[in-house]
Every structure is written in C-alpha cells, then in structure tokens.
Design a protein around this motif. Structure first.
Motif, PDB file in Angstrom:
ATOM      1  N   ARG A  31       0.739  -1.217  -0.043  1.00 41.68           N
ATOM      2  CA  ARG A  31      -0.111   0.035  -0.003  1.00 41.68           C
ATOM      3  C   ARG A  31       0.705   1.314   0.139  1.00 41.68           C
ATOM      4  O   ARG A  31       0.453   2.358  -0.162  1.00 41.68           O
ATOM      5  N   TYR A  32       2.093   1.164   0.219  1.00 43.70           N
ATOM      6  CA  TYR A  32       2.833   2.335   0.314  1.00 43.70           C
ATOM      7  C   TYR A  32       3.527   2.873  -1.035  1.00 43.70           C
ATOM      8  O   TYR A  32       3.970   1.978  -1.717  1.00 43.70           O
ATOM      9  N   ALA A  33       3.638   4.101  -1.131  1.00 40.78           N
ATOM     10  CA  ALA A  33       4.627   4.575  -2.063  1.00 40.78           C
ATOM     11  C   ALA A  33       5.993   4.647  -1.351  1.00 40.78           C
ATOM     12  O   ALA A  33       6.086   4.798  -0.092  1.00 40.78           O
ATOM     13  N   MET A  34       7.176   4.171  -1.911  1.00 42.19           N
ATOM     14  CA  MET A  34       8.371   4.266  -1.536  1.00 42.19           C
ATOM     15  C   MET A  34       9.378   5.153  -2.161  1.00 42.19           C
ATOM     16  O   MET A  34       9.109   5.090  -3.351  1.00 42.19           O
ATOM     17  N   GLY A  35      10.326   5.669  -1.506  1.00 45.21           N
ATOM     18  CA  GLY A  35      11.285   6.459  -2.165  1.00 45.21           C
ATOM     19  C   GLY A  35      12.715   6.123  -1.553  1.00 45.21           C
ATOM     20  O   GLY A  35      12.979   5.334  -0.386  1.00 45.21           O
ATOM     21  N   TRP A  36      13.830   6.477  -2.211  1.00 46.45           N
ATOM     22  CA  TRP A  36      15.010   6.505  -2.015  1.00 46.45           C
ATOM     23  C   TRP A  36      15.575   7.899  -2.030  1.00 46.45           C
ATOM     24  O   TRP A  36      15.453   8.726  -2.694  1.00 46.45           O
ATOM     25  N   PHE A  37      16.195   8.289  -0.674  1.00 44.55           N
ATOM     26  CA  PHE A  37      16.815   9.488  -0.315  1.00 44.55           C
ATOM     27  C   PHE A  37      18.134   9.329  -0.152  1.00 44.55           C
ATOM     28  O   PHE A  37      18.721   8.045   0.070  1.00 44.55           O
ATOM     29  N   ARG A  38      19.011  10.525  -0.086  1.00 42.89           N
ATOM     30  CA  ARG A  38      20.601  10.210   0.048  1.00 42.89           C
ATOM     31  C   ARG A  38      20.792  11.656   0.745  1.00 42.89           C
ATOM     32  O   ARG A  38      20.324  12.501   0.758  1.00 42.89           O
ATOM     33  N   GLN A  39      21.911  11.359   1.495  1.00 46.36           N
ATOM     34  CA  GLN A  39      22.629  12.351   2.253  1.00 46.36           C
ATOM     35  C   GLN A  39      24.118  12.313   2.211  1.00 46.36           C
ATOM     36  O   GLN A  39      24.606  11.516   2.652  1.00 46.36           O
ATOM     37  N   ALA A  40      24.728  13.238   1.714  1.00 43.19           N
ATOM     38  CA  ALA A  40      26.044  13.434   1.501  1.00 43.19           C
ATOM     39  C   ALA A  40      26.587  14.253   2.713  1.00 43.19           C
ATOM     40  O   ALA A  40      25.791  14.795   3.496  1.00 43.19           O
ATOM     41  N   PRO A  41      27.768  13.926   3.047  1.00 40.10           N
ATOM     42  CA  PRO A  41      28.465  14.576   4.211  1.00 40.10           C
ATOM     43  C   PRO A  41      28.414  16.148   3.979  1.00 40.10           C
ATOM     44  O   PRO A  41      28.641  16.970   3.088  1.00 40.10           O
ATOM     45  N   GLY A  42      27.741  16.813   5.065  1.00 38.72           N
ATOM     46  CA  GLY A  42      27.749  18.309   5.093  1.00 38.72           C
ATOM     47  C   GLY A  42      26.449  18.863   4.260  1.00 38.72           C
ATOM     48  O   GLY A  42      26.167  20.176   4.119  1.00 38.72           O
ATOM     49  N   LYS A  43      25.715  18.077   3.722  1.00 42.65           N
ATOM     50  CA  LYS A  43      24.499  18.343   2.807  1.00 42.65           C
ATOM     51  C   LYS A  43      23.296  17.907   3.452  1.00 42.65           C
ATOM     52  O   LYS A  43      23.102  17.079   4.228  1.00 42.65           O
ATOM     53  N   GLU A  44      22.098  18.609   2.972  1.00 38.53           N
ATOM     54  CA  GLU A  44      20.989  18.007   3.415  1.00 38.53           C
ATOM     55  C   GLU A  44      20.401  16.823   2.620  1.00 38.53           C
ATOM     56  O   GLU A  44      21.015  16.509   1.511  1.00 38.53           O
TER      57      GLU A  44
END
Length: 128
Positions: A31-44
């Motif tokens: 039932r869920y929409a799924m996402g991939w996010f990423r966070q680099a050092p020092g960044k949002e």
C-alpha cells in the motif's frame, strides 16, 4: 510498527554499479509509495527516486535520471535501487522511506515530510 532495513551499500569505483535493497516488515508494504533519499556529508538529505504503490509511476531526481532505476517486489516486501554509472558525487548515505498516504494514488512524493517511515541508511562510497 513499520521497519525498513537497507542493504547493498559499499565501496565502488567510478563507473561501477551497486544494487540497494530495502526490506519492509510490520506493515502493509504493497500500500505504500516508496522512496530512496540520500545524504552526502555536510549536505541536506535529498530525494533520489520514488515509486508508487503498484509501481505504475516512478520518478527520479535529475541528478540520477538515466543512471538509477527504482523497482519493487510487493510479494517480497522489498524495494530496490539499481545504480549504474556511479560518480563520486553519488557518495552518500542512502535511505529508503515509506509513505502510507498514497494507496491507490499514482503520485510519487519527493518531499521528506511526506514519508512516514525511514530506514537507518546504507553507506555508498564511489571512488574516483
């Protein structure tokens, strides 16, 4: 309580490939929409890719379009991120996330606030 566990990160040379997996438990994954996010050092933290509950819609950030592919297997409660032609700027901690408000919707949200559940992340390092 929904739990998301990422795996598949590691160290790879520029131009190489990795496949990330995110296994879900404790909820109704299909039932869920799924996402991939990423966070680099020092960044949002930033959106990388997303997929609707039935996989009818996928959406990518411009920075990964044409190189990354998101997919899901609802029978295995798993979402994947195939990453090809990796670049040093892809180095980041990669998180999967679940949005439980998009059942029956083709919308793939890109905002962090839209997602209700998050994994702990897996490190991807691309060397030049």
């Amino acid at each position: 309580q929904v739990q998301l566990v990422e795996s598949g990160g590691g160290l790879v040379q520029a131009g190489g490939s990795l496949r990330l997996s995110c296994a879900a438990s404790g909820g109704t994954f299909s039932r869920y929409a799924m996402g991939w996010f990423r966070q680099a050092p020092g960044k949002e933290r930033e959106f990388a890719a997303g997929i609707s509950w039935r996989a009818s819609t996928t959406y990518y950030a411009d920075s990964v379009k044409g190189r990354f592919t998101i997919s899901r297997d609802n029978a295995r409660n798993t979402v994947y991120l195939q990453m090809n032609s990796l670049k040093p700027e892809d180095t980041a901690v990669y998180y999967c996330a679940a949005d439980n408000q998009r059942f029956l919707s083709t919308v793939v949200p890109t905002g962090i606030a839209n997602y209700d559940y998050w994994g702990q992340g897996t490190q991807v390092t691309v060397s030049s």
